[in-house]
Motif scaffolding. Sequence first.
Motif, PDB file in Angstrom:
ATOM      1  N   UNK A  18       0.793  -1.224   0.000  1.00  0.00           N
ATOM      2  CA  UNK A  18       0.000   0.000   0.000  1.00  0.00           C
ATOM      3  C   UNK A  18       0.833   1.286   0.000  1.00  0.00           C
ATOM      4  N   UNK A  19       2.125   1.176   0.252  1.00  0.00           N
ATOM      5  CA  UNK A  19       2.975   2.371   0.187  1.00  0.00           C
ATOM      6  C   UNK A  19       3.508   2.617  -1.218  1.00  0.00           C
ATOM      7  N   UNK A  20       3.218   1.722  -2.144  1.00  0.00           N
ATOM      8  CA  UNK A  20       3.641   1.896  -3.540  1.00  0.00           C
ATOM      9  C   UNK A  20       2.991   3.144  -4.106  1.00  0.00           C
ATOM     10  N   UNK A  21       3.751   3.990  -4.794  1.00  0.00           N
ATOM     11  CA  UNK A  21       3.150   5.187  -5.387  1.00  0.00           C
ATOM     12  C   UNK A  21       2.031   4.831  -6.367  1.00  0.00           C
ATOM     13  N   UNK A  22       0.958   5.566  -6.290  1.00  0.00           N
ATOM     14  CA  UNK A  22      -0.191   5.362  -7.164  1.00  0.00           C
ATOM     15  C   UNK A  22       0.228   5.395  -8.636  1.00  0.00           C
ATOM     16  N   UNK A  23       1.165   6.250  -8.973  1.00  0.00           N
ATOM     17  CA  UNK A  23       1.660   6.340 -10.353  1.00  0.00           C
ATOM     18  C   UNK A  23       2.103   4.979 -10.869  1.00  0.00           C
ATOM     19  N   UNK A  24       2.870   4.258 -10.070  1.00  0.00           N
ATOM     20  CA  UNK A  24       3.391   2.964 -10.530  1.00  0.00           C
ATOM     21  C   UNK A  24       2.283   1.932 -10.647  1.00  0.00           C
ATOM     22  N   UNK A  25       1.325   1.989  -9.763  1.00  0.00           N
ATOM     23  CA  UNK A  25       0.207   1.043  -9.843  1.00  0.00           C
ATOM     24  C   UNK A  25      -0.593   1.302 -11.114  1.00  0.00           C
ATOM     25  N   UNK A  26      -0.903   2.567 -11.375  1.00  0.00           N
ATOM     26  CA  UNK A  26      -1.678   2.931 -12.561  1.00  0.00           C
ATOM     27  C   UNK A  26      -0.939   2.522 -13.842  1.00  0.00           C
ATOM     28  N   UNK A  27       0.343   2.834 -13.909  1.00  0.00           N
ATOM     29  CA  UNK A  27       1.129   2.558 -15.118  1.00  0.00           C
ATOM     30  C   UNK A  27       1.495   1.083 -15.269  1.00  0.00           C
ATOM     31  N   UNK A  28       2.104   0.533 -14.241  1.00  0.00           N
ATOM     32  CA  UNK A  28       2.685  -0.805 -14.358  1.00  0.00           C
ATOM     33  C   UNK A  28       1.686  -1.930 -14.122  1.00  0.00           C
ATOM     34  N   UNK A  29       0.780  -1.742 -13.188  1.00  0.00           N
ATOM     35  CA  UNK A  29      -0.161  -2.811 -12.866  1.00  0.00           C
ATOM     36  C   UNK A  29      -1.403  -2.779 -13.749  1.00  0.00           C
ATOM     37  N   UNK A  30      -1.821  -1.579 -14.173  1.00  0.00           N
ATOM     38  CA  UNK A  30      -3.036  -1.468 -14.979  1.00  0.00           C
ATOM     39  C   UNK A  30      -2.773  -1.012 -16.411  1.00  0.00           C
ATOM     40  N   UNK A  31      -1.529  -0.734 -16.758  1.00  0.00           N
ATOM     41  CA  UNK A  31      -1.167  -0.421 -18.144  1.00  0.00           C
ATOM     42  C   UNK A  31      -1.644   0.922 -18.666  1.00  0.00           C
ATOM     43  N   UNK A  32      -1.991   1.843 -17.769  1.00  0.00           N
ATOM     44  CA  UNK A  32      -2.460   3.172 -18.183  1.00  0.00           C
ATOM     45  C   UNK A  32      -1.265   4.121 -18.203  1.00  0.00           C
ATOM     46  N   UNK A  62       0.609   7.534  -2.043  1.00  0.00           N
ATOM     47  CA  UNK A  62       0.652   6.078  -1.867  1.00  0.00           C
ATOM     48  C   UNK A  62      -0.677   5.439  -2.275  1.00  0.00           C
ATOM     49  N   UNK A  63      -0.604   4.229  -2.747  1.00  0.00           N
ATOM     50  CA  UNK A  63      -1.805   3.493  -3.125  1.00  0.00           C
ATOM     51  C   UNK A  63      -2.820   3.493  -1.995  1.00  0.00           C
ATOM     52  N   UNK A  64      -2.372   3.424  -0.764  1.00  0.00           N
ATOM     53  CA  UNK A  64      -3.275   3.401   0.389  1.00  0.00           C
ATOM     54  C   UNK A  64      -4.207   4.614   0.396  1.00  0.00           C
ATOM     55  N   UNK A  65      -3.750   5.745  -0.127  1.00  0.00           N
ATOM     56  CA  UNK A  65      -4.570   6.960  -0.161  1.00  0.00           C
ATOM     57  C   UNK A  65      -5.729   6.843  -1.144  1.00  0.00           C
TER      58      UNK A  65
END
Length: 153
Positions: A18-32, A62-65
């Motif tokens: 959950x501390x992973x930056x939202x940017x990386x989740x959006x880009x790397x995990x969801x391909x946006x 952070x993703x947690x936010x």
Amino acid sequence: MSTTFTLNGQRVTHDVDPSTPLLWVVREEFGLTGTKFGCGMAQCGACTVHVEGQAMRGCVTPLAAAAGKRVNTIESMENDKVGKAVQDAWVKNDVAQCGYCQSGQVMSATALLKKNRKPSDADIDAAMAGNVCRCGTYQRIRAAIHDAAKALA
């Protein structure tokens, strides 16, 4: 730990720290990949996304936010009345040069116009202050925001 949130209108769950930056989740995990990495310190605005309608820097959020909240990226702006008006004004005013900062610029401008449909130059400058354009198209950005406001009136 799983985090669930709404991304561009779809409920998603992802198992990542959950501390992973939202940017990386959006880009790397969801391909946006429309949301860009610029400075990594929330100073350039290239990573701007909306969380519950607020323009936020995805590189330090952070993703947690985002848990349980609505997150929108540049990919969803085409289907957003205000976002589409901003994008159309960007094209009309030939704002983009290199284009790298433009997704963040559009996201910040859209957040502004959702709160203030008749922004003054000072309002625009304040709302856009955290977005850097290395090509220096600030006058065209301001003109585009005024044009989008007129189109939404």
